[in-house]
Design a protein around this motif. Structure first.
Motif, mmCIF file in Angstrom:
data_model
loop_
_atom_site.group_PDB
_atom_site.id
_atom_site.type_symbol
_atom_site.label_atom_id
_atom_site.label_comp_id
_atom_site.label_asym_id
_atom_site.label_seq_id
_atom_site.Cartn_x
_atom_site.Cartn_y
_atom_site.Cartn_z
ATOM 1 N N PRO A 73 0.518 8.067 9.395
ATOM 2 C CA PRO A 73 -0.234 6.822 9.609
ATOM 3 C C PRO A 73 -1.477 6.772 8.729
ATOM 4 C CG PRO A 73 -0.555 8.337 11.444
ATOM 5 C CD PRO A 73 0.506 8.935 10.583
ATOM 6 N N PHE A 74 -1.851 5.570 8.350
ATOM 7 C CA PHE A 74 -3.093 5.373 7.598
ATOM 8 C C PHE A 74 -4.269 5.422 8.577
ATOM 9 C CE2 PHE A 74 0.045 3.658 4.720
ATOM 10 C CZ PHE A 74 -0.431 4.029 3.466
ATOM 11 N N PRO A 75 -5.422 5.906 8.152
ATOM 12 C CA PRO A 75 -6.546 6.083 9.079
ATOM 13 C C PRO A 75 -7.304 4.809 9.390
ATOM 14 C CG PRO A 75 -7.167 6.818 6.882
ATOM 15 C CD PRO A 75 -5.718 6.447 6.806
ATOM 16 N N GLY A 76 -6.960 3.707 8.714
ATOM 17 C CA GLY A 76 -7.752 2.496 8.871
ATOM 18 C C GLY A 76 -7.491 1.754 10.168
ATOM 19 N N GLU A 77 -8.058 0.579 10.240
ATOM 20 C CA GLU A 77 -7.954 -0.293 11.421
ATOM 21 C C GLU A 77 -6.496 -0.558 11.784
ATOM 22 O OE1 GLU A 77 -8.849 -5.024 12.428
ATOM 23 O OE2 GLU A 77 -9.838 -4.032 10.732
ATOM 24 N N TRP A 95 -2.322 -4.198 4.028
ATOM 25 C CA TRP A 95 -1.920 -3.602 5.297
ATOM 26 C C TRP A 95 -0.572 -2.925 5.153
ATOM 27 C CZ3 TRP A 95 -5.086 -4.246 9.723
ATOM 28 C CH2 TRP A 95 -6.148 -5.145 9.571
ATOM 29 N N HIS A 96 -0.301 -2.023 6.080
ATOM 30 C CA HIS A 96 1.023 -1.384 6.149
ATOM 31 C C HIS A 96 1.649 -1.701 7.490
ATOM 32 C CE1 HIS A 96 3.588 2.176 7.377
ATOM 33 N NE2 HIS A 96 4.207 1.755 6.285
ATOM 34 N N TYR A 97 2.939 -2.067 7.455
ATOM 35 C CA TYR A 97 3.645 -2.329 8.713
ATOM 36 C C TYR A 97 4.291 -1.043 9.198
ATOM 37 C CZ TYR A 97 7.057 -4.101 12.068
ATOM 38 O OH TYR A 97 7.809 -4.321 13.204
ATOM 39 N N ALA A 98 3.840 -0.550 10.350
ATOM 40 C CA ALA A 98 4.419 0.649 10.958
ATOM 41 C C ALA A 98 5.666 0.243 11.730
ATOM 42 C CB ALA A 98 3.400 1.323 11.877
ATOM 43 N N THR A 99 6.824 0.560 11.180
ATOM 44 C CA THR A 99 8.080 0.082 11.763
ATOM 45 C C THR A 99 8.362 0.685 13.130
ATOM 46 O OG1 THR A 99 9.343 1.838 10.643
ATOM 47 C CG2 THR A 99 9.064 -0.256 9.471
ATOM 48 N N ASP A 100 7.844 1.876 13.399
ATOM 49 C CA ASP A 100 8.122 2.522 14.674
ATOM 50 C C ASP A 100 7.186 2.048 15.780
ATOM 51 O OD1 ASP A 100 6.021 3.683 13.303
ATOM 52 O OD2 ASP A 100 6.307 5.669 14.202
ATOM 53 N N ARG A 101 6.004 1.550 15.407
ATOM 54 C CA ARG A 101 5.020 1.146 16.414
ATOM 55 C C ARG A 101 4.801 -0.358 16.447
ATOM 56 N NH1 ARG A 101 2.660 5.035 13.356
ATOM 57 N NH2 ARG A 101 1.045 3.608 12.595
ATOM 58 N N HIS A 102 5.403 -1.088 15.542
ATOM 59 C CA HIS A 102 5.228 -2.537 15.427
ATOM 60 C C HIS A 102 3.746 -2.898 15.439
ATOM 61 C CE1 HIS A 102 6.243 -6.716 15.393
ATOM 62 N NE2 HIS A 102 5.772 -6.960 16.606
#
Length: 534
Positions: A301-305, A401-408
């Motif tokens: 995961p990225f550390p940002g918001e 932004w990055h879309y985290a597919t596992d956490r939506h």
């Protein structure tokens, strides 16, 4: 027979063959002999042709005493009912390189002259199966300089043909490519299962072959390569598909449309990935399985918001969505966005959920963590990630932004800056838009997810996945009445600068622009001529 015993037998055979080396001229069984080098004398190099088993092959005796089995990445070859001399000759080929005449002498010493014909048939079978490497050497006294080696890299015959005429016009094919491999300069041609390794003494031939020339002219180059050596080297070039024949103004590779339309790299990519016979490994070979662990299904995961996204009601959508046929017929690239009512974060979240979310993970028998998403992926590797680059989206501040597919959820990668501005500008120009797109969906690939398992087809497989993801975005976007437009290219270096991700580890392989769809569309962009404007 143990491997140690096999190696000992091979050494014995090789030593017997080596006892004949240097006492006879080279054999001409594979093609007419070249004329002797002019001005030969004590200091003039003589040309020696040698042969050995291909380097990635293993020679093992089968349980039957008279059978030898050769195995290589391209497959296996059984040589049954071999005579004692033939078995020694094959073992010698596995241990080192020898002239064809020396191998014949070894067979004759064990089997008599009557065994030579059967050996020639066996030798030709080895060549037809692509199990042999042929080399050309310049020998002066005790000095032995390798000039060129014909190297099988795939499946197919590896038998050189006749030497070229000294005066025939020839040049290097414009599709040939050269690069460093295993410490040698290797020249390849698209669609060929063979390559040629060049020694330092022969490397000067490449620039000279860039223009029309002849073997006789090449023999006049500085460096002392004799006409005999030049012809023998070009003999290897020819069978590897590296040469073009003709003359100035009469070049099929440049004048015929079927050739002229291809660049060297495009044709090499197409041939390499669509002709399995031209490579040693193709498909799911797991060539890095014993060197690296498989990459997990999710990146760190990225550390940002973080922004949690609303989960859409798929059951309700199934009742209200347009029918598939209607969606397919209405699908088109829309390059206009409604500036008065921009895309909202909930609508963006719904689009991502319906196209990219991870539905489940499972571990395969290969130890790799696999995933399941709404679109297909070869081997269930699902290496693609999506980075929404936001310029205007209600409820979501601008940035990468990055879309985290596992956490939506969305996680902030980078604030707006010069690097993200370059990406926005590139997308705007590529889409022929009059204003900045509301959102650019940057599609990346985590290359190791695919390349850990797949060989040769890894990158084209990634591009196939990009294609099905594009269509998935198009269809879902059309059903949601959004403006979607896939782009034909982008700058992976700009993305690396904006995201801080390593170019070789994860990079962009596709881009789409997405926004709210205006009521009235421009009529001058993106409408095929054969269709009525809407």
């Amino acid at each position: 027979m143990t491997a140690e015993t096999t190696a000992t037998a091979a050494q014995t055979a090789a030593h017997r063959a080596a006892a004949h080396t240097g006492t006879r001229t080279t054999a001409a069984a594979a093609g007419p002999a070249a004329p002797a080098a002019t001005g030969s004398g004590p200091g003039t190099p003589r040309v020696v042709r040698r042969v050995r088993l291909r380097r990635d092959a293993v020679c093992d005796p089968a349980p039957a005493a008279r059978t030898i089995r050769l195995t290589a990445p391209i497959g296996a070859l059984n040589l049954p009912d071999l005579s004692a001399g033939a078995r020694e000759a094959v073992a010698a080929l596995a241990f080192g390189e020898h002239t064809e005449e020396d191998l014949g002498a070894l067979v004759a010493a064990r089997d008599g002259e009557s065994g030579l014909l059967r050996w020639q048939l066996t030798f030709r079978r080895l060549g037809m199966a692509g199990m042999l490497e042929h080399s050309v050497h310049a020998v002066t006294g005790a000095a032995d300089e390798p000039l060129a080696r014909l190297r099988p890299i795939g499946r197919g015959s590896a038998l050189p043909g006749p030497v070229p005429d000294p005066t025939r016009q020839v040049k290097l094919s414009r599709f040939a490519t050269a690069g460093a491999e295993d410490g040698a300069l290797v020249v390849r041609a698209p669609g060929s299962a063979l390559a040629v390794e060049l020694g330092t003494g022969a490397a000067a031939l490449l620039p000279a072959l860039a223009a029309w020339t002849s073997p006789a002219a090449l023999a006049q180059l500085p460096g002392g390569i004799t006409l005999d050596a030049v012809r023998q080297i070009l003999r290897l070039f020819d069978v590897a598909g590296l040469l073009a024949y003709g003359s100035a103004g009469q070049e099929p590779e440049a004048t015929e449309r079927r050739f002229a339309q291809w660049s060297a790299l495009d044709l090499m990519f197409h041939a390499r990935t669509r002709q399995p016979s031209t490579v040693a490994g193709y498909g799911g070979t797991y060539r890095f399985g014993d060197r690296f662990a498989p990459e997990p299904a999710s990146p760190p995961p990225f550390p940002g918001e973080k922004v949690a996204l609303a989960v859409p009601d798929l059951a309700a959508l199934a009742r209200t969505d347009k029918p598939l046929t209607e969606v397919l017929e209405q699908r088109r690239s829309v390059r206009d966005h409604d500036e008065g009512a921009p895309l909202t974060v909930d609508r963006l979240g719904e689009l991502l959920y319906r196209t990219m979310r991870r539905r489940q993970t499972f571990t395969g028998g290969d130890r790799q963590e696999h995933a399941d998403r709404p679109y297909p992926s070869g081997g269930a590797v699902h290496e693609l990630e999506v980075y929404p680059l936001v310029t205007e989206c209600e409820g979501l501040r601008p940035g990468l932004w990055h879309y985290a597919t596992d956490r939506h959820e969305l996680e902030l990668v980078a604030e707006p800056g010069p690097a993200t501005a370059a990406l926005v500008s590139g997308a705007r120009e590529s889409a022929l838009m009059t204003a900045d797109p509301q959102v650019v969906l940057l599609v990346t690939a985590r290359f190791g997810r695919v390349m850990w398992k797949y060989e040769t087809v890894a990158y084209p497989l990634i591009l196939k996945h990009v294609g099905v993801l594009y269509q998935t975005f198009y269809l879902v976007g059309t059903a949601m009445d959004l403006a979607v437009c896939g782009l034909g290219g982008g700058d992976a270096a700009d993305f690396a600068a904006a995201s801080g991700l390593d170019f070789f580890t994860e990079g962009t392989v596709g881009e789409l622009v997405v926004g709210s769809r205006p009521t009235t569309l421009r009529q001058d962009v993106g409408v095929p001529r054969r269709e009525p404007k809407r």
